[in-house]
Design a protein around this motif. Structure first.
Motif, PDB file in Angstrom:
ATOM      1  N   VAL A  98      50.253 106.934 -21.699  1.00 46.32           N
ATOM      2  CA  VAL A  98      49.525 107.019 -20.409  1.00 46.32           C
ATOM      3  C   VAL A  98      48.152 106.158 -20.630  1.00 46.32           C
ATOM      4  N   LEU A  99      47.947 105.248 -19.665  1.00 45.62           N
ATOM      5  CA  LEU A  99      46.469 104.652 -19.794  1.00 45.62           C
ATOM      6  C   LEU A  99      45.531 105.234 -18.767  1.00 45.62           C
ATOM      7  N   VAL A 100      44.289 105.878 -19.372  1.00 47.93           N
ATOM      8  CA  VAL A 100      43.342 106.501 -18.427  1.00 47.93           C
ATOM      9  C   VAL A 100      42.261 105.491 -18.322  1.00 47.93           C
ATOM     10  N   VAL A 101      42.102 104.972 -17.056  1.00 49.35           N
ATOM     11  CA  VAL A 101      41.035 103.869 -16.670  1.00 49.35           C
ATOM     12  C   VAL A 101      39.504 104.953 -16.522  1.00 49.35           C
ATOM     13  N   LEU A 102      38.589 104.740 -17.253  1.00 45.16           N
ATOM     14  CA  LEU A 102      37.304 105.464 -17.158  1.00 45.16           C
ATOM     15  C   LEU A 102      36.592 104.768 -16.289  1.00 45.16           C
ATOM     16  N   ASP A 103      35.383 105.548 -15.617  1.00 48.74           N
ATOM     17  CA  ASP A 103      34.617 104.893 -14.701  1.00 48.74           C
ATOM     18  C   ASP A 103      33.236 104.729 -15.225  1.00 48.74           C
ATOM     19  N   PRO A 104      32.903 103.521 -15.520  1.00 50.38           N
ATOM     20  CA  PRO A 104      31.261 103.227 -16.383  1.00 50.38           C
ATOM     21  C   PRO A 104      30.305 103.572 -15.434  1.00 50.38           C
ATOM     22  N   SER A 105      30.322 104.111 -14.191  1.00 53.27           N
ATOM     23  CA  SER A 105      29.175 104.523 -13.326  1.00 53.27           C
ATOM     24  C   SER A 105      29.375 105.987 -13.197  1.00 53.27           C
ATOM     25  N   ALA A 106      30.203 106.758 -13.889  1.00 48.88           N
ATOM     26  CA  ALA A 106      30.228 108.305 -13.559  1.00 48.88           C
ATOM     27  C   ALA A 106      29.796 108.898 -14.864  1.00 48.88           C
ATOM     28  N   ASP A 107      29.172 110.044 -14.803  1.00 51.48           N
ATOM     29  CA  ASP A 107      28.914 111.112 -15.760  1.00 51.48           C
ATOM     30  C   ASP A 107      30.192 112.060 -16.014  1.00 51.48           C
ATOM     31  N   GLU A 108      30.805 112.180 -15.148  1.00 49.05           N
ATOM     32  CA  GLU A 108      32.023 112.955 -15.417  1.00 49.05           C
ATOM     33  C   GLU A 108      33.484 112.067 -15.300  1.00 49.05           C
ATOM     34  N   GLN A 109      34.076 112.181 -15.961  1.00 53.02           N
ATOM     35  CA  GLN A 109      35.549 111.336 -16.032  1.00 53.02           C
ATOM     36  C   GLN A 109      36.700 112.052 -15.400  1.00 53.02           C
ATOM     37  N   LYS A 110      36.869 112.285 -14.310  1.00 54.32           N
ATOM     38  CA  LYS A 110      38.060 113.091 -13.392  1.00 54.32           C
ATOM     39  C   LYS A 110      39.424 112.433 -14.132  1.00 54.32           C
ATOM     40  N   ALA A 111      39.430 111.227 -14.126  1.00 51.67           N
ATOM     41  CA  ALA A 111      40.779 110.736 -14.673  1.00 51.67           C
ATOM     42  C   ALA A 111      41.059 111.407 -15.890  1.00 51.67           C
ATOM     43  N   LEU A 112      40.191 111.256 -16.700  1.00 47.10           N
ATOM     44  CA  LEU A 112      40.370 111.918 -18.249  1.00 47.10           C
ATOM     45  C   LEU A 112      40.816 113.152 -18.031  1.00 47.10           C
ATOM     46  N   ASP A 113      39.760 113.815 -17.403  1.00 49.99           N
ATOM     47  CA  ASP A 113      40.056 115.452 -17.204  1.00 49.99           C
ATOM     48  C   ASP A 113      41.678 115.738 -16.701  1.00 49.99           C
ATOM     49  N   ARG A 114      42.063 114.918 -15.814  1.00 48.10           N
ATOM     50  CA  ARG A 114      43.493 115.023 -15.376  1.00 48.10           C
ATOM     51  C   ARG A 114      44.480 114.699 -16.350  1.00 48.10           C
ATOM     52  N   ALA A 115      44.153 113.426 -17.101  1.00 44.82           N
ATOM     53  CA  ALA A 115      45.043 113.222 -18.222  1.00 44.82           C
ATOM     54  C   ALA A 115      45.335 114.184 -19.185  1.00 44.82           C
ATOM     55  N   ILE A 116      44.071 114.823 -19.585  1.00 47.82           N
ATOM     56  CA  ILE A 116      44.046 115.855 -20.634  1.00 47.82           C
ATOM     57  C   ILE A 116      45.120 117.145 -20.118  1.00 47.82           C
ATOM     58  N   GLU A 117      44.788 117.446 -18.887  1.00 46.14           N
ATOM     59  CA  GLU A 117      45.861 118.498 -18.265  1.00 46.14           C
ATOM     60  C   GLU A 117      46.888 118.092 -18.169  1.00 46.14           C
ATOM     61  N   LEU A 118      47.514 116.601 -18.099  1.00 44.54           N
ATOM     62  CA  LEU A 118      48.902 116.397 -18.049  1.00 44.54           C
ATOM     63  C   LEU A 118      49.471 116.360 -19.582  1.00 44.54           C
ATOM     64  N   ALA A 119      48.661 116.044 -20.571  1.00 43.95           N
ATOM     65  CA  ALA A 119      48.785 115.989 -21.957  1.00 43.95           C
ATOM     66  C   ALA A 119      49.231 117.540 -22.278  1.00 43.95           C
ATOM     67  N   ARG A 120      48.436 118.483 -22.024  1.00 44.22           N
ATOM     68  CA  ARG A 120      48.536 119.853 -22.261  1.00 44.22           C
ATOM     69  C   ARG A 120      49.998 120.230 -21.698  1.00 44.22           C
ATOM     70  N   LYS A 121      50.292 119.678 -20.605  1.00 43.75           N
ATOM     71  CA  LYS A 121      51.661 120.316 -19.866  1.00 43.75           C
ATOM     72  C   LYS A 121      52.649 119.792 -20.427  1.00 43.75           C
ATOM     73  N   GLN A 122      52.800 118.467 -20.872  1.00 41.65           N
ATOM     74  CA  GLN A 122      53.988 118.019 -21.286  1.00 41.65           C
ATOM     75  C   GLN A 122      54.023 116.859 -22.659  1.00 41.65           C
ATOM     76  N   GLY A 123      52.879 116.809 -23.069  1.00 43.27           N
ATOM     77  CA  GLY A 123      52.883 116.123 -24.234  1.00 43.27           C
ATOM     78  C   GLY A 123      52.824 114.627 -23.908  1.00 43.27           C
ATOM     79  N   CYS A 124      51.844 113.774 -24.329  1.00 45.93           N
ATOM     80  CA  CYS A 124      51.846 112.423 -24.356  1.00 45.93           C
ATOM     81  C   CYS A 124      50.745 111.657 -24.916  1.00 45.93           C
ATOM     82  N   GLN A 125      50.942 110.411 -25.187  1.00 48.39           N
ATOM     83  CA  GLN A 125      49.670 109.537 -25.786  1.00 48.39           C
ATOM     84  C   GLN A 125      48.969 109.114 -24.636  1.00 48.39           C
ATOM     85  N   LEU A 126      47.669 109.700 -24.960  1.00 45.56           N
ATOM     86  CA  LEU A 126      46.808 108.913 -23.857  1.00 45.56           C
ATOM     87  C   LEU A 126      45.789 108.090 -24.641  1.00 45.56           C
TER      88      LEU A 126
END
Length: 310
Positions: free
Chosen positions: A7-35
């Motif tokens: 899984v490729l997680v695209v970060l937002d250079p203008s944001a202090d919070e990275q909701k894409a990364l937070d969601r990716a971590i949630e996904l990885a916890r549920k099913q295991g994957c390389q982020l």
């Protein structure tokens, strides 16, 4: 069994919070994957610094990349402490969407996760040109993340074009429903099918006096309802979870998503680009712009990335 492995997680250079990364971590916890946390950087001023030699400009470029790598690492400290090994990939590219698509092609990622922007004035989600390009040209599924949570016992909507006999629509329907069922198992959610159909054209009713708009509308509705129930039966989805609604998809799907408080809408997109995109538009994009939940955009099985062809 994992639905997604790389899984490729695209970060937002203008944001202090990275909701894409937070969601990716949630996904990885549920099913295991390389982020892989991904960032594309570019400083136009360095390219314009003609007084510097090529080596000096390259050195400055690498300095910027190193600086952004340190920034990315700050977001990876907490998940690392929790035992998640997240890779990092920072590249120099003047077109962020091309950087994303090229990285997907080069490394065989099977999912891209990207957050969308919150417009401070309108308090609504908007998409940048980068979002549109990724949606149209990325060869793998794209998960566009908003702020809706993924609660258990929730709802996932699979948007289908059940009334169409075109092969690419039939194939895409199958892919969308199959993915919705996979995600429903992962998130402990129910799958709903939604199909929008157009209302009676007003000009026909005016120009042809003997035309019966009510009969036409009833016939059209029955056609779409029969088609969606047939799809549902093939995938063991109950009739109660099928929704056939009159109107344009960009109106119907967001209303249903709000009514069901859906956490995800899965939709097919043919990735139309160029003149056809400007004239005809992309239904998926109009729908996504009005949703408050995550959207998983699927491409047809035979989709060919424009960058890959070139």
């Amino acid at each position: 069994m994992s639905i997604y492995n790389n899984v490729l997680v695209v970060l937002d250079p203008s944001a202090d919070e990275q909701k894409a990364l937070d969601r990716a971590i949630e996904l990885a916890r549920k099913q295991g994957c390389q982020l892989t946390a991904f960032l594309s950087v570019y400083e136009f001023s360095y390219e314009m610094t003609t007084m510097l030699s090529g080596d000096e400009r390259e050195s400055m470029k690498q300095s910027v990349i190193k600086d952004r790598e340190l920034w990315v690492k700050t977001f990876l400290e907490q998940p690392s402490a929790l035992g998640l090994n997240i890779k990092m990939h920072v590249v120099w590219h003047n077109r962020p969407f091309e950087a994303v698509v090229k990285t997907v092609l080069d490394n065989n990622y099977d999912l891209v996760i990207k957050g969308t922007h919150d417009h401070d004035v309108l308090k609504s989600m908007i998409f940048t040109p980068t979002d549109w390009h990724i949606l149209r040209k990325c060869p793998c599924p794209v998960l566009l993340v908003k702020d809706h949570a993924w609660p258990a016992k929730g709802n996932i909507i699979a948007a289908v074009n059940a009334g169409s006999e075109q092969e690419h629509h039939l194939s895409l329907n199958q892919r969308v429903i199959h993915k919705a069922q996979q995600m429903s198992q992962l998130l402990d959610a129910r799958v709903h099918l939604v199909n929008a159909y157009p209302g009676t054209p007003v000009n026909i009713a005016i120009e042809i006096p003997e035309f019966n708009p009510q009969e036409y509308n009833d016939t059209l509705r029955r056609h779409h309802k029969d088609a969606i129930l047939s799809l549902a039966e093939k995938h063991q989805i109950s009739n109660e979870q099928c929704h056939v609604l009159e109107g344009m998809p960009e109106d119907v799907i967001p209303k249903l998503a709000k009514k069901l408080d859906a956490e995800m809408v899965i939709i097919g997109t043919i990735g139309r680009t160029g003149l056809s995109a400007a004239i005809i538009g992309n239904t998926a994009e109009h729908v996504i712009d009005r949703l408050d939940c995550d959207v998983l955009a699927m491409k047809p099985a035979d989709f060919i990335c424009p960058l890959e062809k070139s």
